[in-house]
Design a protein around this motif. Structure first.
Motif, PDB file in Angstrom:
ATOM      1  N   ASP A   1       0.858  -1.182   0.000  1.00 25.24           N
ATOM      2  CA  ASP A   1       0.000   0.000   0.000  1.00 25.24           C
ATOM      3  C   ASP A   1       0.897   1.234   0.000  1.00 25.24           C
TER       4      ASP A   1
ATOM      5  N   LEU B   1       0.204   4.264   0.045  1.00 27.44           N
ATOM      6  CA  LEU B   1      -0.330   5.350   0.864  1.00 27.44           C
ATOM      7  C   LEU B   1      -0.748   4.839   2.234  1.00 27.44           C
TER       8      LEU B   1
ATOM      9  N   VAL C   1       0.797  12.491   5.875  1.00 26.97           N
ATOM     10  CA  VAL C   1       0.615  13.009   4.522  1.00 26.97           C
ATOM     11  C   VAL C   1       1.960  13.258   3.856  1.00 26.97           C
TER      12      VAL C   1
ATOM     13  N   GLN D   1       3.263  10.016   2.581  1.00 26.45           N
ATOM     14  CA  GLN D   1       2.507   9.607   1.404  1.00 26.45           C
ATOM     15  C   GLN D   1       2.977  10.355   0.163  1.00 26.45           C
ATOM     16  N   ASN D   2       3.140  11.671   0.276  1.00 22.36           N
ATOM     17  CA  ASN D   2       3.614  12.474  -0.856  1.00 22.36           C
ATOM     18  C   ASN D   2       5.026  12.088  -1.268  1.00 22.36           C
TER      19      ASN D   2
ATOM     20  N   ILE E   1       4.772   8.899  -3.247  1.00 19.04           N
ATOM     21  CA  ILE E   1       4.263   9.172  -4.599  1.00 19.04           C
ATOM     22  C   ILE E   1       5.370   9.738  -5.479  1.00 19.04           C
TER      23      ILE E   1
END
Length: 563
Positions: A101, A103, A108, A111-112, A115
């Motif tokens: 996963d 994310l 946050v 997560q960024n 990405i």
């Protein structure tokens, strides 16, 4: 009597144990799997099996389809998992996989960061709209995987036709993706594990695009093939036989008869050609600087050769209502502003063919396309790969190109020429255009042949299909097929890569792109109308069957013991 029965039971039990033991021993020497699906969705092709059985070391696949996913993407995840299980079985355990996963972190920032990291490694995020109890919410997913082998890695995009996702055809996009999983995984594993790369040549000497404008496709092809520049004036014909495919990309200078002779004999002797040609000189930069320009014929000296092989690239420009947009400055002074307007000289090529090169292919973005006519030749099989939309028209050279026409709304009544062929595949035993001709200074390092081995030729009537944009400011190289004005990626790169694979790779791996899995969806109208009926049947019928069985058994027992 009891001892005999007991002895017989023991013998039967031991016989069953021995049979199970023997079956397991036989299974360790003989491997087989049975696929009961109608379209054989779990049956791997022979080319895939050959790749997997030839692996010398372990392959690790990290799949980033985990976490909270929409229903369609759960189906994609399940199909990917099932395919990886098949790969693991046939590779004798050399395929390892993890579902991650991306994310999964509650932060946050993390997560960024994830990405951004995956984007740099070639996996682009997809933004989806999901329906929830609280309404529609946006969800970022990364439908891709990273494959690792012997210290190397390559990305896989598991989502095909991604531009359709979010529209009314998401189900079709997911289904196309599922159909393509085996090809995506097998081709990536082959790229990483293949140690004997075929040789592909890109010609020079005819004002072909420089390395920067071929950089993106060059990087992609270098993962599977060895690439070299080829000067047809300098190379010997016998040395050309080392190449599997020659690419002639957007030449503007004429080929000499000696160079044509080498190309002809290369094809006749089993080599393959990929020609991306412009028959008219037309460049957007000159139109922007002057506001208008004249598209005039180029003399490449290839017409007689192509005609002999079975095709003619016409000296015209195809205009199409289905086209890309270009930035245009509207207004003057302080009122001037830039808008994106459709430019009918930038057709979007499409295909309805089931051929592996173009099946499930996104539209291919083009600039100043010519039409192609095919000519009858009993020894050559022809396949139309790409066409314009039905709403097209043709203008013969010379053609006046003016940016002022961008502001005019195209009149559909004037675009009635129908689909125009812009890319064609020719296969078979080609006849030499130099039969019964004498060429002074011809290279005779191999004997001349009028017709010999079977080979393949792809002709695309637009040289820009293979070139990527380069930023004028910082020389940034954009991905092939990427429109920097709309941020949309078209099918150019996939088309070129598939074409090269089809011409060069003899394993037949590309044919996996024709694999078809039918969507067997429930009829929503029938569900809505008959919902209550089937709910009652599924709720009451099982209980009724059990009650009837119990009553019947009770009656049977009473009669039996009453007697």
């Amino acid at each position: 009597m009891n001892n005999t029965v007991k002895k017989k039971s023991i013998i039967q039990f031991l016989a069953i144990i021995a049979a199970v033991f023997l079956v397991n021993i036989a299974g360790s020497f003989y491997f087989s799997r049975i696929d009961f699906t109608k379209e054989k969705r779990y049956t791997l092709s022979e080319s895939t099996k050959n790749i997997l059985t030839g692996l010398e070391n372990d392959v690790v696949v990290n799949v980033y389809l985990e976490g909270e996913l929409p229903a369609n993407f759960k189906r994609l995840k399940k199909s990917t998992l099932e395919m990886l299980d098949e790969f693991k079985a046939y590779s004798k355990g050399k395929i390892y996989y993890n579902f991650i996963d991306p994310l999964g972190s509650s932060s946050v920032e993390r997560q960024n960061a994830m990405i951004d990291t995956l984007a740099k490694q070639g996996l682009q995020p997809t933004n989806l709209m999901m329906k929830t109890d609280k309404g529609n919410t946006q969800k970022i997913i990364i439908p891709g995987a990273l494959v690792y082998y012997e210290g190397k890695q390559l990305p896989i995009s598991l989502l095909q036709n991604s531009s359709r996702v979010g529209g009314g055809t998401q189900e079709e996009a997911i289904n196309a993706s599922i159909e393509n999983i085996e090809y995506q995984l097998a081709s990536t594993v082959k790229k990483l594990s293949n140690k004997n790369k075929a040789l592909i040549g890109f010609t020079i000497g005819h004002n072909e695009p420089d390395d920067q404008h071929l950089a993106d496709i060059g990087r992609t092809l270098a993962e599977s093939y060895e690439l070299r520049r080829v000067d047809l004036n300098a190379v010997k014909l016998i040395d050309l036989q080392k190449f599997k495919t020659l690419v002639i990309a957007k030449p503007t200078k004429a080929f000499s008869e000696e160079e044509k002779y080498k190309l002809d004999q290369f094809l006749v002797n089993g080599g393959n050609l990929f020609l991306l040609l412009d028959q008219l000189q037309a460049e957007t930069d000159s139109i922007r600087s002057r506001g208008m320009s004249l598209a005039y014929p180029l003399s490449l000296n290839l017409d007689d050769m192509l005609f002999r092989y079975g095709a003619r690239v016409n000296y015209n420009l195809v205009e199409d209502v289905y086209c890309a947009r270009i930035p245009v400055i509207l207004g003057e002074g302080n009122q001037a502003q830039q808008e994106l307007l459709p430019w009918i000289f930038y057709p979007m090529l499409i295909s309805n063919s089931n051929h592996p090169i173009v099946r499930n292919l996104e539209a291919v973005r083009c600039q100043f396309v010519n039409s192609i006519d095919t000519i009858g030749n009993k020894n050559i099989n022809k396949t139309i790969l790409l066409t314009t939309s039905p709403y097209s028209r043709k203008s013969n050279a010379p053609v006046v190109l003016s940016l002022a026409s961008v502001q005019e709304e195209p009149d559909p009544a004037k675009f009635t020429a129908g689909p125009q062929t812009a890319a064609v595949l020719l296969e078979g035993s080609f006849s030499s255009v130099f039969a019964n001709r004498t060429i002074e200074g011809a290279d005779l390092s191999i004997p001349f042949k009028t017709q010999h081995k079977k080979s393949k030729l792809i002709i695309v009537a637009d040289g820009d299909v293979i070139t990527n944009d380069v930023s004028a400011l910082d020389k940034q190289i954009f991905p092939l097929g990427f429109d920097k004005y709309t941020n949309q990626t078209y099918g150019n790169k996939v088309f070129v890569e598939n074409s090269i694979d089809y011409l060069t790779d003899d394993s037949g791996l590309l044919t996996l792109r024709t694999k078809e899995i039918k969507i067997r969806l429930l009829d929503k109208e029938v569900i809505r109308n008959e919902r209550l009926k089937w709910q009652l049947i599924n709720t009451i019928l099982p209980v009724a069957i059990i009650v009837l069985f119990a009553v019947g058994r009770s009656i049977y027992r009473k009669r039996k013991y009453a007697a």
